[in-house]
Design an enzyme around this catalytic site. Structure first.
Site, PDB file in Angstrom:
ATOM      1  N   HIS A 268       7.552  -2.333   3.678  1.00  0.00           N
ATOM      2  CA  HIS A 268       7.538  -0.866   3.685  1.00  0.00           C
ATOM      3  C   HIS A 268       7.669  -0.388   5.130  1.00  0.00           C
ATOM      4  CE1 HIS A 268       3.394  -2.355   3.988  1.00  0.00           C
ATOM      5  NE2 HIS A 268       3.234  -1.373   4.852  1.00  0.00           N
ATOM      6  N   HIS A 270       7.032   2.929   7.871  1.00  0.00           N
ATOM      7  CA  HIS A 270       6.253   4.148   8.111  1.00  0.00           C
ATOM      8  C   HIS A 270       7.144   5.201   8.782  1.00  0.00           C
ATOM      9  CE1 HIS A 270       2.313   1.946   7.643  1.00  0.00           C
ATOM     10  NE2 HIS A 270       3.159   0.952   7.833  1.00  0.00           N
TER      11      HIS A 270
HETATM   12  O1  G7M Z   1      -0.555  -1.356   7.446  1.00  0.00           O
HETATM   13  P1  G7M Z   1       0.506  -1.261   6.433  1.00  0.00           P
HETATM   14  O2  G7M Z   1       1.863  -1.310   7.079  1.00  0.00           O
HETATM   15  O3  G7M Z   1       0.392  -2.282   5.305  1.00  0.00           O
HETATM   16  O4  G7M Z   1       0.378   0.178   5.804  1.00  0.00           O
HETATM   17  C1  G7M Z   1       0.328   0.461   4.442  1.00  0.00           C
HETATM   18  C2  G7M Z   1       0.349   1.959   4.258  1.00  0.00           C
HETATM   19  O5  G7M Z   1       0.286   2.256   2.862  1.00  0.00           O
HETATM   20  C3  G7M Z   1      -0.839   2.662   4.913  1.00  0.00           C
HETATM   21  O6  G7M Z   1      -0.358   3.664   5.800  1.00  0.00           O
HETATM   22  C4  G7M Z   1      -1.617   3.217   3.742  1.00  0.00           C
HETATM   23  O7  G7M Z   1      -2.241   4.447   4.020  1.00  0.00           O
HETATM   24  C5  G7M Z   1      -0.558   3.363   2.669  1.00  0.00           C
HETATM   25  N1  G7M Z   1      -1.118   3.295   1.317  1.00  0.00           N
HETATM   26  C6  G7M Z   1      -2.073   2.441   0.902  1.00  0.00           C
HETATM   27  N2  G7M Z   1      -2.328   2.669  -0.413  1.00  0.00           N
HETATM   28  C7  G7M Z   1      -3.297   1.926  -1.203  1.00  0.00           C
HETATM   29  C8  G7M Z   1      -1.521   3.671  -0.831  1.00  0.00           C
HETATM   30  C9  G7M Z   1      -1.357   4.336  -2.082  1.00  0.00           C
HETATM   31  O8  G7M Z   1      -2.000   4.050  -3.105  1.00  0.00           O
HETATM   32  N3  G7M Z   1      -0.402   5.320  -2.113  1.00  0.00           N
HETATM   33  C10 G7M Z   1       0.317   5.678  -0.990  1.00  0.00           C
HETATM   34  N4  G7M Z   1       1.196   6.671  -1.114  1.00  0.00           N
HETATM   35  N5  G7M Z   1       0.171   5.061   0.191  1.00  0.00           N
HETATM   36  C11 G7M Z   1      -0.753   4.065   0.277  1.00  0.00           C
END
Ligand code: G7M
Length: 333
Positions: A268, A270
């Protein structure tokens, strides 16, 4: 303009929520876990960050098995809250005089209740890994060579990682489908762009979206090679266009990046507002998508060869594994 009562709040705290932005007020939603926090049994405060104005507390709900984490965040101001008839500059903002010295007058302001909402996240049931993640603790920098990745990090990820169910729910349109900002459904280069859990979806000053790829099996930056360039370029081009169309922000005002290590091992990207110091934007954690593309264009298997730094929490089992191997050196050799 729709209005809604927060019906189960005590009478003294009942407020009218004004659906100014056409949003649904979700307290009647089927998926809702609780309506008030009066039953929440506090066990301990895991972290309290005065810079970010966030607090995470561990507790439980009577009658519900398991641990719940409650995360509160005080929201940022928005310009519109100062231009609206129902914003801060109204008779509803009660000023309490504190003191005066020369031309300096000090007050405490109690604005309209609608303006004092806290962004609130509940994780339930929370796992030990969630508790570790949100607990205040020391952090360490690891320089991960490819050998260390294969020997320590990869087996660790394969053994223990956060569930990806929330990711698959989004990709399958089972959750958050009404929040999707853009989707390219191509199974190889497609992705879904939607507000990150951390964003309220409205405050442009803290804009934070996440682009989740449709294809499964790409864990992180480490897996990317030249065969993924069409995917990465597609995320950049279409993500930028969707944000420009929806929020009127040009690419030059966006920070588009990947985390290493990520918390969730399904690729994913950001997308945050450049002026916003979003959590995890520091050099030890974030890799700009344009840099990633450029590195792979130069060397197709760059991320299968390069030493990557990352930050690890002291309570994380991954830290313990690196520590056991006595390889926490500031500079790799
Ligand atoms: O650190 P990492 O690159 O894995 O970031 C994962 C991102 O996914 C973080 O910015 C979290 O806030 C976001 N995120 C985590 N969860 C559990 C959810 C969710 O259920 N829905 C959404 N829309 N974003 C999430």
């Amino acid at each position: 303009m729709a209005t809604s009562d927060v019906n189960d709040a005590p009478a003294s705290k009942k407020i009218k929520l004004d659906d100014k932005n056409g949003d649904k007020i979700n307290d009647e939603h089927d998926d809702n876990l609780v309506k008030t926090l009066s039953d929440f049994k506090l066990e301990k405060i895991l972290s309290n960050n005065s810079n970010r104005k966030t607090i995470c507390i561990q507790g439980s709900f009577p009658g519900k098995d398991g641990i719940a984490l409650l995360i509160f965040e005080k929201k940022s101001f928005t310009d519109t809250e100062f231009n609206n008839d129902d914003g801060y500059l109204t008779e509803n903002s009660v000023l309490k005089y504190v003191f005066k010295n020369d031309v300096y007058y000090s007050y405490e302001c109690f604005p309209d209740l609608v303006l004092s909402g806290l962004k609130t996240t509940i994780i339930y049931p929370a796992t030990e890994k969630h508790i570790q993640k949100f607990s205040q603790q020391n952090i360490h920098l690891v320089n991960e060579t490819v050998d260390l990745y294969n020997k320590i990090t990869l087996p660790h990820i394969q053994k223990e990682q956060f569930s990806l169910d929330w990711v698959y729910n989004i990709l399958d349109h089972k959750s958050e489908s009404e929040r999707i900002v853009f989707e390219d459904s191509d199974p190889n280069i497609g992705f879904i762009l939607l507000p990150d859990l951390k964003w309220d979806g409205k405050t442009l000053e803290t804009l934070y979206l996440v682009g989740i790829v449709h294809c499964k099996g790409l864990k992180s930056l480490r897996d990317l090679n030249d065969s993924h360039l069409p995917l990465l370029r597609n995320i950049y081009t279409k993500g930028v266009k969707a944000i420009e169309d929806t929020y009127n922000l040009p690419a030059s005002q966006l920070r588009i990046y990947l985390h290493y290590q990520p918390s969730f091992y399904h690729l994913h990207v950001h997308f945050t507002y450049l002026k916003y110091d979003a959590p995890g934007i520091f050099t030890e954690k974030s890799h700009l998508l344009t840099n990633v593309i450029s590195n792979i264009e130069l060397i197709g298997d760059y991320y299968q060869r390069v030493t990557l730094p990352f930050v690890v929490r002291e309570n994380d089992n991954l830290f313990k594994k690196f520590e056991t191997e006595k390889i926490l050196k500031p500079c790799p050799n």
